[in-house]
Write a protein that holds these residues in place. Structure first.
Motif, short mmCIF file in Angstrom:
data_model
loop_
_atom_site.label_atom_id
_atom_site.label_comp_id
_atom_site.label_asym_id
_atom_site.label_seq_id
_atom_site.Cartn_x
_atom_site.Cartn_y
_atom_site.Cartn_z
N PRO A 271 27.17 27.37 38.82
CA PRO A 271 28.11 26.68 39.71
C PRO A 271 29.53 26.61 39.17
O PRO A 271 30.39 26.02 39.79
N LEU A 272 29.78 27.22 37.97
CA LEU A 272 31.06 27.01 37.30
C LEU A 272 32.24 27.46 38.13
O LEU A 272 33.24 26.75 38.25
N PHE A 273 32.17 28.64 38.74
CA PHE A 273 33.31 29.16 39.48
C PHE A 273 32.96 29.43 40.94
O PHE A 273 33.43 30.39 41.53
N GLN A 274 32.14 28.58 41.55
CA GLN A 274 31.75 28.80 42.93
C GLN A 274 32.73 28.17 43.91
O GLN A 274 32.54 28.27 45.10
N THR A 275 33.78 27.54 43.41
CA THR A 275 34.71 26.87 44.32
C THR A 275 35.73 27.82 44.91
O THR A 275 36.48 27.43 45.79
N GLY A 276 35.80 29.05 44.45
CA GLY A 276 36.76 29.97 45.05
C GLY A 276 37.42 30.85 44.00
O GLY A 276 37.33 30.60 42.81
N ASN A 277 38.13 31.87 44.45
CA ASN A 277 38.80 32.77 43.53
C ASN A 277 40.29 32.48 43.52
O ASN A 277 40.76 31.48 44.04
N ALA A 278 41.04 33.37 42.89
CA ALA A 278 42.47 33.12 42.74
C ALA A 278 43.18 33.05 44.08
O ALA A 278 44.09 32.23 44.28
N GLU A 279 42.75 33.90 45.04
CA GLU A 279 43.40 33.89 46.35
C GLU A 279 43.22 32.53 47.03
O GLU A 279 44.17 31.98 47.61
N ALA A 280 41.99 31.99 46.95
CA ALA A 280 41.75 30.69 47.57
C ALA A 280 42.56 29.60 46.90
O ALA A 280 43.08 28.69 47.56
N TYR A 281 42.68 29.69 45.57
CA TYR A 281 43.45 28.67 44.84
C TYR A 281 44.90 28.68 45.27
O TYR A 281 45.48 27.62 45.56
N TRP A 282 45.50 29.85 45.36
CA TRP A 282 46.92 29.90 45.70
C TRP A 282 47.15 29.62 47.18
O TRP A 282 48.20 29.13 47.57
N ALA A 283 46.16 29.93 48.02
CA ALA A 283 46.27 29.53 49.43
C ALA A 283 46.31 28.01 49.54
O ALA A 283 47.06 27.45 50.33
N ARG A 284 45.49 27.34 48.71
CA ARG A 284 45.51 25.87 48.71
C ARG A 284 46.84 25.34 48.20
O ARG A 284 47.37 24.36 48.72
N ARG A 285 47.39 25.99 47.17
CA ARG A 285 48.69 25.56 46.65
C ARG A 285 49.78 25.68 47.71
O ARG A 285 50.68 24.84 47.80
N ARG A 286 49.72 26.73 48.53
CA ARG A 286 50.71 26.89 49.60
C ARG A 286 50.57 25.77 50.63
O ARG A 286 51.57 25.26 51.15
N LYS B 82 49.83 38.76 40.46
CA LYS B 82 49.14 39.22 39.24
C LYS B 82 47.64 39.00 39.33
O LYS B 82 46.87 39.93 39.03
N PRO B 83 47.16 37.80 39.73
CA PRO B 83 45.70 37.66 39.89
C PRO B 83 45.13 38.58 40.96
O PRO B 83 44.00 39.06 40.83
N LEU B 84 45.92 38.84 42.02
CA LEU B 84 45.43 39.73 43.08
C LEU B 84 45.26 41.14 42.55
O LEU B 84 44.25 41.80 42.83
N TRP B 85 46.25 41.63 41.79
CA TRP B 85 46.15 42.97 41.21
C TRP B 85 44.98 43.06 40.23
O TRP B 85 44.25 44.04 40.20
N LYS B 86 44.80 42.01 39.47
CA LYS B 86 43.69 42.00 38.51
C LYS B 86 42.36 42.06 39.24
O LYS B 86 41.43 42.76 38.81
N GLU B 87 42.26 41.33 40.35
CA GLU B 87 41.00 41.29 41.10
C GLU B 87 40.72 42.61 41.81
O GLU B 87 39.58 43.07 41.84
N LYS B 88 41.76 43.21 42.39
CA LYS B 88 41.56 44.40 43.21
C LYS B 88 41.60 45.71 42.43
O LYS B 88 41.01 46.71 42.87
N PHE B 89 42.29 45.72 41.26
CA PHE B 89 42.38 46.99 40.52
C PHE B 89 41.84 46.87 39.10
O PHE B 89 40.90 47.55 38.72
N SER B 90 42.47 46.01 38.28
CA SER B 90 42.17 46.00 36.85
C SER B 90 40.71 45.71 36.56
O SER B 90 40.06 46.44 35.79
N THR B 91 40.17 44.65 37.15
CA THR B 91 38.78 44.29 36.87
C THR B 91 37.79 45.34 37.35
O THR B 91 36.89 45.74 36.58
#
Length: 506
Positions: A284-299, A145-154
């Motif tokens: 600097p609020l959201f410079q730590t990464g996007n949704a893909e980076a977050y879920w890659a870390r979770r994996r 869902k975050p990937l679709w939002k990033e690549k299409f919806s937004t």
């Protein structure tokens, strides 16, 4: 009046704009089942916009339905020539969509996607190939869902310079109800667009297309019914329109465009050159990464937790009370929590370092399992906890000593946890030798000396011969000193005719 406005802090801030003066692109979506007339209705809308704006813009079509061959001859009659002002691609790629949207934005084109459902399904297919497994819900939805939002919806919502129209396949919405017999059953209660459940409502205008049949004495008439499901302008919201087959229309007539033109006029007013408010930098609020980076870390975290479970299964494979107690003690000692869910929130580096300590402690309790099992049977639970924590404290102390050593004077991996990914950085055994010799010297009784020996396990077998000899000499020397201090009965020989000092042979 003007001077008063300049004095207004909101007007002077430059953060706001007169929306009536800003040109707004027209965005429209069509949902419906197969054969409902989505594609043709979209093509007629795009044609109407192109003609309304002076036939100067370029029309783009991302055609995943392979339906373009039917519209190209029709468009050619009206002046849209493929390769000149009409360009078509059959790509289903979200990456290509992004590139096409960038071109449309740059050159203020008219963009059509037929159908967006295939873009979504292609994203799922590529994800399944990458993970080498079928998609699992709801877990994978938190990635997709975050990937679709990033690549299409937004990108779709943020597009400001091009008109965008797309179609999407419909699916039934079901609601669970209890029938007259008291049994639960699922009944269709509505229609939605397949894929992400928010996509259909991203545009300003959403139309549900349906194929209808009218039975008469002279035969069956087929027509399409268009129901406006969403209209931000509220000009046509909730209204229905019937479209008969095009062969009943007069030459040059475009009933679809005439129907929805009032919404276009409402939205696409204002100047295209009017200054728009720019996006405010987020700092600097959201410079730590996007949704893909977050879920890659979770994996990564999930993999490390599985590896820790594998360590327990290797060194403490049982499922009894003692094994569970030891796992809980080790978890809490290293990570300050007994919850595996809490581990999922840790950074992968913390888990990676902690995994090495867990493995060391797991090996340690496995080597002393007989002693721990006896303590567990006697109900000495506090002593078990202290036994493990004492070793954890020794490991932490060894780590501190290691940090103080110069580069060529480090502790080997088996003595204390080290970075497995950098074996070339493992240094000499000098610190280890010093620590062992200190523990040997501090032993005040033969039993304490035995305890020091038991903590070493099989470590000495991995040492260099000269270092092993050095430790042997230290044990023999301290053993002789302690035996000499013992009262005379303690110096007697055991059943095998050997003194206690001989029991410390390495």
């Amino acid at each position: 009046m003007e001077s008063n406005q300049n004095q207004n802090p909101f007007a002077a801030s430059g953060l706001f704009v007169n929306t009536a003066d800003v040109w707004t692109p027209f965005k429209m979506s069509f949902e419906g089942f197969a054969g409902a007339g989505k594609s043709l209705t979209m093509y007629l809308m795009a044609l109407g916009i192109w003609e309304e704006e002076g036939k100067t813009k370029t029309v783009l079509l991302q055609d995943t339905e392979q339906s373009a061959k039917f519209v190209v001859p029709f468009y050619r009659e009206h002046g849209l020539i493929e390769g000149q002002n009409l360009f078509i691609t059959a790509s289903r790629s979200l990456v290509d969509f992004g590139k096409i949207l960038d071109l449309a934005e740059k050159h203020r084109a008219i963009l059509m996607i037929d159908t967006v459902t295939h873009l979504y399904e292609e994203m799922l297919r590529q994800f399944s190939i990458k993970e080498n497994r079928p998609i699992k819900y709801p877990g994978d939805a938190m990635i997709l869902k975050p990937l679709w939002k990033e690549k299409f919806s937004t990108p779709f919502v943020n597009a400001r310079n091009c008109h965008i129209l797309f179609t999407g396949r419909a699916a039934w919405e079901y609601t669970m109800e209890v029938n007259e017999q008291g049994k639960k059953e699922f009944n269709p209660t509505g229609v939605k667009m397949r894929g992400d459940n928010e996509t259909a409502f991203e545009p300003d205008l959403l139309v549900l297309m349906e194929r209808e049949q009218e039975v008469k004495r002279d035969g069956v008439n087929v027509f399409r019914m268009a129901t406006v499901m969403k209209d931000r302008s509220r000009v046509l919201d909730g209204k229905q329109f019937r479209f008969d087959p095009m062969d009943t229309w007069e030459a040059g007539e475009n009933r679809v465009w005439d129907t929805f033109k009032p919404v276009y006029k409402f939205l696409a007013s204002g100047s295209q050159d009017q200054k728009r408010p720019t996006d405010t930098p987020m700092g600097p609020l959201f410079q730590t990464g996007n949704a893909e980076a977050y879920w890659a870390r979770r994996r990564q975290v999930e993999i490390l937790i599985e590896e820790i479970d594998g360590i327990y299964n290797q060194w403490m494979p049982g499922s009894g009370g003692l094994e569970k107690q030891l796992r809980s003690i080790i978890f809490n000692a290293q990570f300050n929590t007994r919850s595996k869910s809490a581990l999922a929130e840790l950074h992968p580096d913390d888990l990676r370092d902690g995994k090495d300590v867990v493995e060391h402690l797991a090996k340690y309790v496995a080597k002393n399992f007989d002693l721990l099992e006896k303590m567990h049977k006697d109900g000495q639970y506090e002593q078990i906890n202290a036994f493990v924590l004492e070793e954890k404290q020794r490991v932490d102390q060894a780590a501190m000593e290691k940090a103080r050593e110069i580069e060529d004077d480090d502790i080997p991996k088996d003595w204390m946890p080290a970075d497995q990914d950098k074996p070339e950085q493992v240094k000499s055994e000098q610190t280890m030798l010093k620590l062992i010799e200190e523990d040997v010297t501090k032993a005040q009784t033969i039993d304490e000396l035995h305890a020091v020996r038991s903590t070493l396990g099989d470590l000495l077998k991995t040492m260099k011969p000269q270092h092993r000899k050095r430790i042997e000499d230290a044990f023999e020397k301290r053993s002789s000193e302690l035996v000499e201090k013992q009262p005379e009965p303690a110096k007697g020989k055991g059943k095998n005719g050997k003194g206690k000092a001989a029991q410390l042979s390495l």
